[in-house]
Write an enzyme that holds these catalytic residues in place. Structure first.
Site, PDB file in Angstrom:
ATOM      1  N   CYS A   2     -20.465 -41.624  49.193  1.00 60.16           N
ATOM      2  CA  CYS A   2     -20.796 -42.665  50.152  1.00 60.16           C
ATOM      3  C   CYS A   2     -22.157 -43.262  49.810  1.00 60.16           C
ATOM      4  O   CYS A   2     -23.034 -42.569  49.302  1.00 60.16           O
ATOM      5  CB  CYS A   2     -20.830 -42.189  51.593  1.00 60.16           C
ATOM      6  SG  CYS A   2     -19.311 -41.474  52.175  1.00 60.16           S
ATOM      7  N   ARG A  27     -20.710 -44.208  44.051  1.00 56.24           N
ATOM      8  CA  ARG A  27     -20.876 -43.106  45.001  1.00 56.24           C
ATOM      9  C   ARG A  27     -19.665 -42.909  45.897  1.00 56.24           C
ATOM     10  O   ARG A  27     -19.548 -41.925  46.611  1.00 56.24           O
ATOM     11  CB  ARG A  27     -22.072 -43.378  45.892  1.00 56.24           C
ATOM     12  CG  ARG A  27     -23.337 -43.453  45.126  1.00 56.24           C
ATOM     13  CD  ARG A  27     -24.250 -42.406  45.618  1.00 56.24           C
ATOM     14  NE  ARG A  27     -25.280 -42.112  44.677  1.00 56.24           N
ATOM     15  CZ  ARG A  27     -25.971 -40.989  44.713  1.00 56.24           C
ATOM     16  NH1 ARG A  27     -25.694 -40.072  45.582  1.00 56.24           N
ATOM     17  NH2 ARG A  27     -26.916 -40.779  43.862  1.00 56.24           N
ATOM     18  N   TRP A  74     -16.578 -42.721  50.825  1.00 56.50           N
ATOM     19  CA  TRP A  74     -15.707 -41.734  50.169  1.00 56.50           C
ATOM     20  C   TRP A  74     -15.219 -40.858  51.313  1.00 56.50           C
ATOM     21  O   TRP A  74     -15.993 -40.116  51.915  1.00 56.50           O
ATOM     22  CB  TRP A  74     -16.517 -40.919  49.172  1.00 56.50           C
ATOM     23  CG  TRP A  74     -15.720 -39.987  48.318  1.00 56.50           C
ATOM     24  CD1 TRP A  74     -15.143 -40.266  47.121  1.00 56.50           C
ATOM     25  CD2 TRP A  74     -15.424 -38.614  48.587  1.00 56.50           C
ATOM     26  NE1 TRP A  74     -14.502 -39.152  46.631  1.00 56.50           N
ATOM     27  CE2 TRP A  74     -14.655 -38.125  47.515  1.00 56.50           C
ATOM     28  CE3 TRP A  74     -15.719 -37.741  49.646  1.00 56.50           C
ATOM     29  CZ2 TRP A  74     -14.184 -36.812  47.455  1.00 56.50           C
ATOM     30  CZ3 TRP A  74     -15.251 -36.443  49.589  1.00 56.50           C
ATOM     31  CH2 TRP A  74     -14.493 -35.995  48.492  1.00 56.50           C
ATOM     32  N   ASN A 100     -23.976 -41.213  56.065  1.00 57.22           N
ATOM     33  CA  ASN A 100     -23.532 -40.322  54.976  1.00 57.22           C
ATOM     34  C   ASN A 100     -23.703 -38.899  55.469  1.00 57.22           C
ATOM     35  O   ASN A 100     -24.689 -38.602  56.147  1.00 57.22           O
ATOM     36  CB  ASN A 100     -24.427 -40.479  53.743  1.00 57.22           C
ATOM     37  CG  ASN A 100     -24.108 -41.713  52.946  1.00 57.22           C
ATOM     38  OD1 ASN A 100     -23.189 -42.452  53.278  1.00 57.22           O
ATOM     39  ND2 ASN A 100     -24.882 -41.943  51.907  1.00 57.22           N
ATOM     40  N   GLY A 101     -22.799 -38.018  55.100  1.00 55.92           N
ATOM     41  CA  GLY A 101     -22.927 -36.621  55.509  1.00 55.92           C
ATOM     42  C   GLY A 101     -21.761 -36.215  56.392  1.00 55.92           C
ATOM     43  O   GLY A 101     -20.756 -36.936  56.492  1.00 55.92           O
ATOM     44  N   GLU A 496     -15.974 -28.148  29.313  1.00 58.71           N
ATOM     45  CA  GLU A 496     -16.464 -29.500  29.579  1.00 58.71           C
ATOM     46  C   GLU A 496     -15.485 -30.546  29.033  1.00 58.71           C
ATOM     47  O   GLU A 496     -15.230 -31.562  29.689  1.00 58.71           O
ATOM     48  CB  GLU A 496     -17.872 -29.661  28.975  1.00 58.71           C
ATOM     49  CG  GLU A 496     -18.508 -31.020  29.134  1.00 58.71           C
ATOM     50  CD  GLU A 496     -18.721 -31.468  30.575  1.00 58.71           C
ATOM     51  OE1 GLU A 496     -18.493 -30.696  31.514  1.00 58.71           O
ATOM     52  OE2 GLU A 496     -19.097 -32.646  30.752  1.00 58.71           O
ATOM     53  N   LYS A 500     -13.687 -33.335  31.396  1.00 54.05           N
ATOM     54  CA  LYS A 500     -13.772 -34.789  31.153  1.00 54.05           C
ATOM     55  C   LYS A 500     -12.382 -35.407  31.175  1.00 54.05           C
ATOM     56  O   LYS A 500     -12.165 -36.455  31.775  1.00 54.05           O
ATOM     57  CB  LYS A 500     -14.429 -35.105  29.805  1.00 54.05           C
ATOM     58  CG  LYS A 500     -15.906 -34.835  29.641  1.00 54.05           C
ATOM     59  CD  LYS A 500     -16.819 -35.683  30.487  1.00 54.05           C
ATOM     60  CE  LYS A 500     -16.985 -35.130  31.848  1.00 54.05           C
ATOM     61  NZ  LYS A 500     -18.173 -34.603  32.331  1.00 54.05           N
ATOM     62  N   GLU A 503     -10.984 -35.467  34.739  1.00 53.41           N
ATOM     63  CA  GLU A 503     -11.691 -36.375  35.646  1.00 53.41           C
ATOM     64  C   GLU A 503     -11.250 -37.825  35.513  1.00 53.41           C
ATOM     65  O   GLU A 503     -11.052 -38.511  36.507  1.00 53.41           O
ATOM     66  CB  GLU A 503     -13.200 -36.329  35.371  1.00 53.41           C
ATOM     67  CG  GLU A 503     -13.912 -35.150  35.967  1.00 53.41           C
ATOM     68  CD  GLU A 503     -15.401 -35.164  35.651  1.00 53.41           C
ATOM     69  OE1 GLU A 503     -16.188 -34.983  36.578  1.00 53.41           O
ATOM     70  OE2 GLU A 503     -15.779 -35.359  34.472  1.00 53.41           O
ATOM     71  N   HIS A 519      -3.679 -14.109  26.215  1.00 51.19           N
ATOM     72  CA  HIS A 519      -3.374 -13.378  27.444  1.00 51.19           C
ATOM     73  C   HIS A 519      -2.667 -14.253  28.468  1.00 51.19           C
ATOM     74  O   HIS A 519      -2.959 -14.182  29.662  1.00 51.19           O
ATOM     75  CB  HIS A 519      -4.666 -12.781  28.011  1.00 51.19           C
ATOM     76  CG  HIS A 519      -5.373 -11.904  27.035  1.00 51.19           C
ATOM     77  ND1 HIS A 519      -4.848 -10.699  26.606  1.00 51.19           N
ATOM     78  CD2 HIS A 519      -6.522 -12.071  26.326  1.00 51.19           C
ATOM     79  CE1 HIS A 519      -5.662 -10.153  25.718  1.00 51.19           C
ATOM     80  NE2 HIS A 519      -6.688 -10.975  25.530  1.00 51.19           N
ATOM     81  N   LYS A 618     -19.619 -39.571  42.466  1.00 52.45           N
ATOM     82  CA  LYS A 618     -20.672 -39.171  41.535  1.00 52.45           C
ATOM     83  C   LYS A 618     -21.486 -38.003  42.077  1.00 52.45           C
ATOM     84  O   LYS A 618     -21.845 -37.092  41.345  1.00 52.45           O
ATOM     85  CB  LYS A 618     -21.579 -40.373  41.276  1.00 52.45           C
ATOM     86  CG  LYS A 618     -22.708 -40.106  40.298  1.00 52.45           C
ATOM     87  CD  LYS A 618     -22.183 -39.908  38.905  1.00 52.45           C
ATOM     88  CE  LYS A 618     -23.248 -39.516  37.914  1.00 52.45           C
ATOM     89  NZ  LYS A 618     -22.650 -38.769  36.784  1.00 52.45           N
TER      90      LYS A 618
HETATM   91  C1  G6P Z   1     -19.503 -34.215  40.858  1.00 49.67           C
HETATM   92  C2  G6P Z   1     -19.419 -35.104  39.637  1.00 49.67           C
HETATM   93  C3  G6P Z   1     -19.575 -34.245  38.374  1.00 49.67           C
HETATM   94  C4  G6P Z   1     -20.862 -33.450  38.438  1.00 49.67           C
HETATM   95  C5  G6P Z   1     -20.918 -32.570  39.695  1.00 49.67           C
HETATM   96  C6  G6P Z   1     -22.286 -31.940  39.878  1.00 49.67           C
HETATM   97  O1  G6P Z   1     -18.373 -33.422  40.943  1.00 49.67           O
HETATM   98  O2  G6P Z   1     -18.199 -35.795  39.599  1.00 49.67           O
HETATM   99  O3  G6P Z   1     -19.617 -35.097  37.252  1.00 49.67           O
HETATM  100  O4  G6P Z   1     -20.970 -32.640  37.320  1.00 49.67           O
HETATM  101  O5  G6P Z   1     -20.680 -33.389  40.843  1.00 49.67           O
HETATM  102  O6  G6P Z   1     -23.212 -32.962  40.110  1.00 49.67           O
HETATM  103  P1  G6P Z   1     -24.764 -32.815  39.946  1.00 49.67           P
HETATM  104  O7  G6P Z   1     -25.315 -34.144  40.367  1.00 49.67           O
HETATM  105  O8  G6P Z   1     -25.203 -31.705  40.863  1.00 49.67           O
HETATM  106  O9  G6P Z   1     -25.040 -32.492  38.530  1.00 49.67           O
END
Ligand code: G6P
Length: 623
Positions: A2, A27, A74, A100-101, A496, A500, A503, A519, A618
């Site tokens: 948000c 956001r 969001w 927000n929150g 990672e 990616k 996501e 396993h 984000k």
């Molecule tokens: C969200 C984002 C990720 C990020 C994670 C942690 O899930 O989509 O890309 O790695 O938050 O975010 P931060 O800002 O704490 O690194």
């Protein structure tokens, strides 16, 4: 998660608010809305979907107000709909808020507000804030009893304070009221609020990206603080009305840094700028000539760090993967027992913080609520806490005892890329800093510094393979299940790579230690299944090649990330992406790059909105 923007000044608010919302769209992007105070009163427009939809609605509207608030959402409570979109207006139609929150006690408050005659039109927790302020605003006796200045502005301020005291949970809010066309109120607890101070104008936002075009002078509101802004100035205080001396800080980045600069997506821009961002991250910290590492941000805590008996790392998402690499690096280089925890799980155990434990929190945004909560828990239990954060002035940066900024510039793409390589660089520099003070020879340190300084140039050569990687992505982008495997330092890289792909491509992918494949996951391997091996020449290389043979024997498709010159790997792999040689501990900064590109190209080929992936945000500021 948000985004909030609000404006009070001499310009027309609507265009500034929409432009600010666009900057914050990363956001949250399921609905958006705007409220301005016009001569005719309070005007509100909301729409489901992207900011562009809201913008379209506003094209034929004649808004002239110079005070307004706006929000991009969001969804947490209530599905994306016009009714659930912000701003929310109280039952009398006078007061509008954006929030927000999460308000945890909203159901109890809602019941009470309904008994007071309030009506509700949304399923959100946020709408109760507008009504709560309204009930206090209209309760003149109560206001008089609390010694309020009974002007509309005075009443609004006290009513907001009284309302906020009732809330359990987190908020960043802005409030406007039809009766008070010259006042904007903002407050925060757990959700960031920044007050940009311009020339006879103020712009409030949850993220500096919405402010920087107008001013680089800003006040980062602290938790439980509130700012009352008028056309003549502002005053800051706690929610309980204890004055707080506001400190104006410089927003550290420029508008250029948050533009696309010719790239189609922020994610592409951020992948491709990694040679420069890593350079910025290490510059001034690694001294090749003197063979020294300088980390000013942790100077005050360096003794404790060097003597640490245990390091505990907490983070979420990509930052957690960086933490896993950190675990290997700290144990290998510095010889300190290190554990990594999901920040979200940390509080649900009974974490033991002994004397000599250093808690490191890693967060790009510095606002992830689970990471923040883990930090607070560790502090409460007496740990020294150190932050590895990108966003300057963020809550985690402010609440840690000391820390190191990444200095990789604002990251806008939802899928984190340049922050990850920055986090790896910072963790490595920290481990080396400690190692040298504990046992590492100057000679060995020099080798690491030299190798680190070469990393940005090596990333440049990997980026040149983007077209080759796109071709492989093209060939397999219709496959719905992928495996990513690696050993040692490459295991977190495999995680990672899989993250990616999930996501932004919405492809199911799993990252695993290569040996674990036997396993269970090996049962999944068919000629349809791409298996990505992160297999540079390193201590575990031969064993990883063994795993490749196992996959090959079962007909799986092998994509390998390997060290330049490793022609032998072509015997097993259908595709090879090469990375230059470097020291084992530094390899993740290189091997992750082809995986970032692979996910990016696969998502573009599949036609996805790479910078605004489905359901993600984000910065996740709700638990
Ligand atoms: C969200 C984002 C990720 C990020 C994670 C942690 O899930 O989509 O890309 O790695 O938050 O975010 P931060 O800002 O704490 O690194």
């Amino acid at each position: 998660m948000c985004g909030i923007v609000a404006y009070l000044g001499h310009q027309q608010a609507d265009s500034i608010l929409i432009e600010g919302l666009k900057r914050l769209e990363y956001r949250g992007y399921d609905s958006a809305g705007i409220a301005t105070i016009e001569e005719s009163g309070l005007v509100v427009y909301r729409s489901v979907g992207r900011i562009s939809g809201l913008e379209e609605i506003l094209t034929d509207k004649q808004l002239n107000g110079t005070l307004g608030i706006a929000h991009t959402r969001w969804a947490t409570h209530g599905k994306p709909s016009n009714e659930n979109a912000h701003p929310h207006v109280d039952y009398t139609g006078k007061i509008a808020i954006v929030h927000n929150g999460i308000i945890e006690n909203y159901l109890t408050l809602k019941k009470w507000l309904i008994s007071k005659g309030c009506t509700f039109s949304s399923e959100t927790d946020s709408e109760i804030i507008a009504n709560l302020i309204s009930v206090f605003y209209h309760d003149e006796n109560h206001l008089k009893e609390s010694g309020t200045d009974m002007s509309p502005a005075g009443k609004l301020e006290t009513a907001t304070r009284l309302a906020l005291r009732e809330l359990v949970g987190t908020y960043g809010i802005t409030v406007i009221c039809r009766d008070v066309p010259d006042t904007l109120i903002t407050a925060r607890r757990g959700s960031p609020i920044i007050l940009g101070v311009g020339d006879e104008e103020f712009i409030v936002a949850s993220d500096a990206a919405a402010i920087v075009k107008h001013t680089t002078q800003a006040i980062y509101l602290g938790d439980n603080e509130m700012a009352v802004i008028t056309r003549d100035g502002y005053h800051t205080s706690t929610i309980e009305n204890v004055p707080v001396a506001a400190r104006i800080e410089q927003i550290e980045y420029s508008l250029d840094e948050i533009e696309l600069a010719g790239f189609e997506h922020y994610m592409a821009k951020e992948i491709f700028e990694q040679p420069q961002t890593l350079e910025a991250c290490i510059s001034g910290r690694l001294d090749l000539t003197e063979g020294r590492i300088q980390l000013g941000g942790i100077a005050d805590m360096s003794r404790q760090l060097v003597r640490a008996r245990r390091i505990l790392i907490t983070a979420c998402g990509t930052a957690w993967h960086a933490g896993l690499v950190g675990e290997y690096i700290f144990e290998e280089l510095a010889g300190i027992p290190t554990e990594v925890d999901y920040a979200s799980e940390f509080r649900y155990r009974n974490p033991i913080i002994e004397d000599g434990t250093i808690h490191i929190v890693i967060s790009q945004s510095g606002e992830t609520i689970d990471t923040l909560a883990a930090l607070r828990e560790a502090k409460h239990r007496g740990a020294m806490c150190l932050g590895i954060v990108n966003s300057v002035g963020s809550t985690i940066a402010r609440e840690t005892d000391c820390g190191i900024y990444l200095h990789v510039g604002p990251e806008i793409g939802v899928a984190s890329t340049k922050a990850f390589t920055g986090q790896l660089a910072v963790l490595t520099m920290m481990a080396l800093y400690v190692a040298r003070r504990r046992h590492m020879s100057q000679h060995r340190l020099n080798d690491y510094i030299k190798a680190m300084v070469e990393i940005p140039g090596k990333i440049k050569t990997i980026l040149k393979q983007s077209d080759t990687i796109r071709e492989a992505a093209h060939q397999y982008s219709n496959r719905e299940n992928w495996l990513f495997l690696g050993r040692g330092y490459q295991f977190p890289v495999a995680l990672e790579g899989a993250l990616k792909l999930k996501e932004i491509s919405y492809i199911h992918a799993e990252g695993l230690p290569a040996a674990e494949m036997k396993h269970g996951p090996i049962a999944l391997i068919t000629p349809e299944m791409p298996v990505v091996f992160v297999a540079p020449r390193c201590a575990q290389y031969e064993k990883v090649v063994g795993n490749m043979e196992e996959v090959k024997a079962r007909g799986g498709i092998i994509i390998a990330v390997a060290t330049e010159g490793d022609d032998g790997i072509k015997k097993y792999a259908d595709h090879v992406f090469y990375v230059p040689h470097t020291l084992d501990e530094l390899q993740p900064m290189l091997t992750v790059i082809p995986l970032q590109l692979l996910a990016y190209h696969a998502a573009v080929i599949r036609g996805h909105d790479v910078d605004k992936p489905r359901n993600l945000a984000k910065s996740v500021t709700v638990e």
